[in-house]
Enzyme design. Structure first.
Site, PDB file in Angstrom:
ATOM      1  N   ARG A  50      20.702 -45.994 100.800  1.00 32.07           N
ATOM      2  CA  ARG A  50      22.188 -46.396 102.459  1.00 32.07           C
ATOM      3  C   ARG A  50      21.719 -46.024 102.804  1.00 32.07           C
ATOM      4  NH1 ARG A  50      26.115 -49.270  99.114  1.00 32.07           N
ATOM      5  NH2 ARG A  50      25.557 -49.267  97.398  1.00 32.07           N
ATOM      6  N   GLU A 108      25.327 -40.219  96.507  1.00 29.89           N
ATOM      7  CA  GLU A 108      24.112 -39.820  95.341  1.00 29.89           C
ATOM      8  C   GLU A 108      24.287 -38.362  95.201  1.00 29.89           C
ATOM      9  OE1 GLU A 108      22.612 -42.108  97.530  1.00 29.89           O
ATOM     10  OE2 GLU A 108      22.563 -43.961  95.605  1.00 29.89           O
ATOM     11  N   GLU A 115      19.814 -36.158  83.385  1.00 31.70           N
ATOM     12  CA  GLU A 115      18.672 -34.952  84.371  1.00 31.70           C
ATOM     13  C   GLU A 115      20.403 -34.660  85.698  1.00 31.70           C
ATOM     14  OE1 GLU A 115      16.442 -38.158  87.291  1.00 31.70           O
ATOM     15  OE2 GLU A 115      18.023 -37.983  88.386  1.00 31.70           O
TER      16      GLU A 115
HETATM   17  C1  UD1 Z   1      22.614 -48.222  93.418  1.00 35.69           C
HETATM   18  C2  UD1 Z   1      22.855 -46.543  93.358  1.00 35.69           C
HETATM   19  C3  UD1 Z   1      21.465 -46.137  94.010  1.00 35.69           C
HETATM   20  C4  UD1 Z   1      20.187 -46.475  93.272  1.00 35.69           C
HETATM   21  C5  UD1 Z   1      19.793 -47.388  92.900  1.00 35.69           C
HETATM   22  C6  UD1 Z   1      19.006 -47.983  92.406  1.00 35.69           C
HETATM   23  C7  UD1 Z   1      25.108 -46.771  93.677  1.00 35.69           C
HETATM   24  C8  UD1 Z   1      25.973 -46.205  94.683  1.00 35.69           C
HETATM   25  N1  UD1 Z   1      24.131 -46.304  94.166  1.00 35.69           N
HETATM   26  O1  UD1 Z   1      21.854 -48.790  94.519  1.00 35.69           O
HETATM   27  O2  UD1 Z   1      21.793 -44.543  93.727  1.00 35.69           O
HETATM   28  O3  UD1 Z   1      19.209 -45.921  93.569  1.00 35.69           O
HETATM   29  O4  UD1 Z   1      21.084 -48.286  92.461  1.00 35.69           O
HETATM   30  O5  UD1 Z   1      17.901 -49.447  92.441  1.00 35.69           O
HETATM   31  O6  UD1 Z   1      25.505 -46.302  92.413  1.00 35.69           O
HETATM   32  N2  UD1 Z   1      21.752 -56.812  93.640  1.00 35.69           N
HETATM   33  C9  UD1 Z   1      22.088 -57.508  92.734  1.00 35.69           C
HETATM   34  N3  UD1 Z   1      21.587 -57.924  91.672  1.00 35.69           N
HETATM   35  C10 UD1 Z   1      20.797 -56.335  90.655  1.00 35.69           C
HETATM   36  C11 UD1 Z   1      20.539 -55.670  91.532  1.00 35.69           C
HETATM   37  C12 UD1 Z   1      21.679 -55.453  92.400  1.00 35.69           C
HETATM   38  O7  UD1 Z   1      21.917 -59.258  93.449  1.00 35.69           O
HETATM   39  O8  UD1 Z   1      20.223 -56.504  90.034  1.00 35.69           O
HETATM   40  C13 UD1 Z   1      22.654 -56.558  94.792  1.00 35.69           C
HETATM   41  C14 UD1 Z   1      23.820 -57.033  94.958  1.00 35.69           C
HETATM   42  O9  UD1 Z   1      24.342 -57.620  95.805  1.00 35.69           O
HETATM   43  C15 UD1 Z   1      24.761 -55.769  94.599  1.00 35.69           C
HETATM   44  C16 UD1 Z   1      24.251 -55.258  96.091  1.00 35.69           C
HETATM   45  O10 UD1 Z   1      22.304 -55.316  95.188  1.00 35.69           O
HETATM   46  O11 UD1 Z   1      26.362 -55.971  95.196  1.00 35.69           O
HETATM   47  C17 UD1 Z   1      24.031 -53.299  95.647  1.00 35.69           C
HETATM   48  O12 UD1 Z   1      23.614 -52.868  94.176  1.00 35.69           O
HETATM   49  P1  UD1 Z   1      25.086 -51.300  94.193  1.00 35.69           P
HETATM   50  O13 UD1 Z   1      24.332 -51.214  92.511  1.00 35.69           O
HETATM   51  O14 UD1 Z   1      25.973 -51.438  94.533  1.00 35.69           O
HETATM   52  O15 UD1 Z   1      23.549 -50.286  95.224  1.00 35.69           O
HETATM   53  P2  UD1 Z   1      22.337 -50.221  95.459  1.00 35.69           P
HETATM   54  O16 UD1 Z   1      21.838 -50.096  96.772  1.00 35.69           O
HETATM   55  O17 UD1 Z   1      21.366 -51.120  94.245  1.00 35.69           O
END
Ligand code: UD1
Ligand code: UDP
Length: 366
Positions: free
Chosen positions: A208, A133, A119
């Site tokens: 975000r 992103e 991608e």
């Molecule tokens: C991330 C990606 C985003 C993507 C999204 C898909 C980055 C910077 N962002 O954002 O590009 O679109 O994933 O969904 O890489 N959490 C849980 N369990 C999970 C998943 C998330 O508890 O299975 C919670 C946790 O508190 C975690 C928070 O969500 O710290 C944020 O997760 P993070 O991967 O940092 O960012 P996303 O907003 O999920």
């Protein structure tokens, strides 16, 4: 035999790399297939691994609740760096634009290991939309050797950035492979409520750059749409990010026709997309899946790196303004001609054979 190490961490990366992992696995004569998950997501990742029956050889288990970009990136760079030291792959595959993709590509570059970017070439040209992103994927493009562009437009963006022509491959998007594999299998699903005789609007939102006022605005729009249309049920599986859950629960909980669910398993979500009348989302992957299923999609963002769906007529970019989202949804709920034009527009993202193309290219080039 070449060692192919796929590194991913979030739900969408898992969905989009699963077809590649499964394809590479079909050729044990050519490849040794290895998978490392950072577990940037935990629960949302595990749902996908389970559905595609992928058991990673390496699970770095790095997710922390409400992690910051810098904290996660720091932990991931160290952990992936030392893994690569041990595994010594011939190529590292990453997907998309997450922190995991960007950091894995950097760690591989530090070891002079070639990176294949699945991608590649998506751009909005706005560094803060989507954040972070847009910059993540530009960094991956700088680091990668093999660039698997989903569309001609994405390939063109890479050429404009001086990526050598012989390293750009137009392959389609693996999400089509994943979706077609998934909707072709029957799925058991009990949502706990009936959608019979109602029009289903399926919603997701998690970006975000929308945290704060834009998120409040899009949530209010959803409530307005439900209030105005008694024949509509809104189903919204809510992302686990606490910055998403707080406003969603506060603005939308308790409405009799708005169903706030935990993240759905991929097979369940895919079947709900197929059942939906309309999709409202800020998701990247869903913008690519909805046209395959002929579902009109309102994209609740200011920009998109997937202009192909908008150009094809299957998606509309509506931003996060409350009145605009309501007006666009009302149009599709009440103007049959406008609805049909979007539903019949077709998919610009590939034919479901992208993973085969990527595996072929790897065997020729490694
Ligand atoms: C991330 C990606 C985003 C993507 C999204 C898909 C980055 C910077 N962002 O954002 O590009 O679109 O994933 O969904 O890489 N959490 C849980 N369990 C999970 C998943 C998330 O508890 O299975 C919670 C946790 O508190 C975690 C928070 O969500 O710290 C944020 O997760 P993070 O991967 O940092 O960012 P996303 O907003 O999920
Ligand atoms: N998805 C899922 N369950 C859900 C919501 C979405 O399996 O409850 C799938 C969806 O079909 C798509 C992917 O998750 O393939 C999109 O992930 P997300 O929107 O989290 O990330 P993005 O694509 O925006 O990076």
């Amino acid at each position: 035999m070449k060692r192919v190490l796929s590194i991913f961490g979030t739900r969408p990366e898992a969905i989009k790399l699963a077809p590649v992992v499964l394809e590479v696995r079909k050729h044990p004569d050519r490849f040794e297939d290895l998978v490392c998950v950072t577990a940037q997501h935990r629960e949302m990742l595990d749902q996908v691994l389970d559905w595609f029956e992928i058991v990673p050889q390496y699970d770095l288990n790095l997710m922390q609740p409400n992690q910051s970009l810098a904290e996660f990136a720091g932990r991931a760079l160290l952990a992936i760096g030392s893994l690569l030291e041990d595994v010594k792959p011939d190529v590292v595959l990453v997907q998309g634009d997450t922190s995991t993709a960007m950091i894995a590509a950097l760690a591989a570059f530090y070891r002079r290991c070639p990176v294949g970017h699945v991608e590649a070439g998506l751009r909005t040209r706005d560094r803060y939309n989507p954040f972070p992103e847009e910059i993540n994927r530009r960094i991956v493009s700088t680091l990668a050797t093999f660039h698997f562009a989903p569309t001609p437009q994405a390939a063109e963006a890479l050429r404009a950035e001086q990526v050598p022509e012989e390293n750009i491959f137009i392959t389609g998007n693996t999400v089509v492979d994943a979706l077609l594999m998934t909707v072709s299998r029957p799925v058991l699903m009990d949502l706990g409520f009936s959608l019979e005789a109602k029009r289903l609007i399926l919603v997701t939102a998690h970006r975000r750059e929308s945290f704060g006022a834009p998120f409040e605005s899009l949530c209010s729009a959803l409530r307005d749409i439900a209030d105005r249309n008694a024949d509509v049920e809104i189903v919204y599986p809510v992302h686990l990010n606490p910055n998403v859950r707080e406003p969603v629960m506060r603005v939308l909980a308790g409405h009799p026709r708005i169903h706030l669910l935990e993240p759905l398993r991929y097979e369940q979500f895919s079947h709900l997309m197929a059942r939906a009348y309309l999709i409202l989302t800020d998701s990247g992957g869903i913008q690519e899946e909805a046209p395959v299923l002929g579902k009109p999609t309102l994209v609740m963002r200011e920009t998109t790196e997937r202009p192909e769906a908008v150009a094809a007529g299957t998606a509309r970019l509506v931003g996060t303004d409350r009145a605009r989202i309501v007006a666009e949804a009302e149009r599709l709920l009440h103007d049959e001609k406008a609805y049909r034009a979007m539903a019949q527009a077709g998919s610009p993202f590939g034919d479901g054979h992208t993973a085969e193309r990527i595996a072929d290219i790897l065997s020729k080039r490694l």
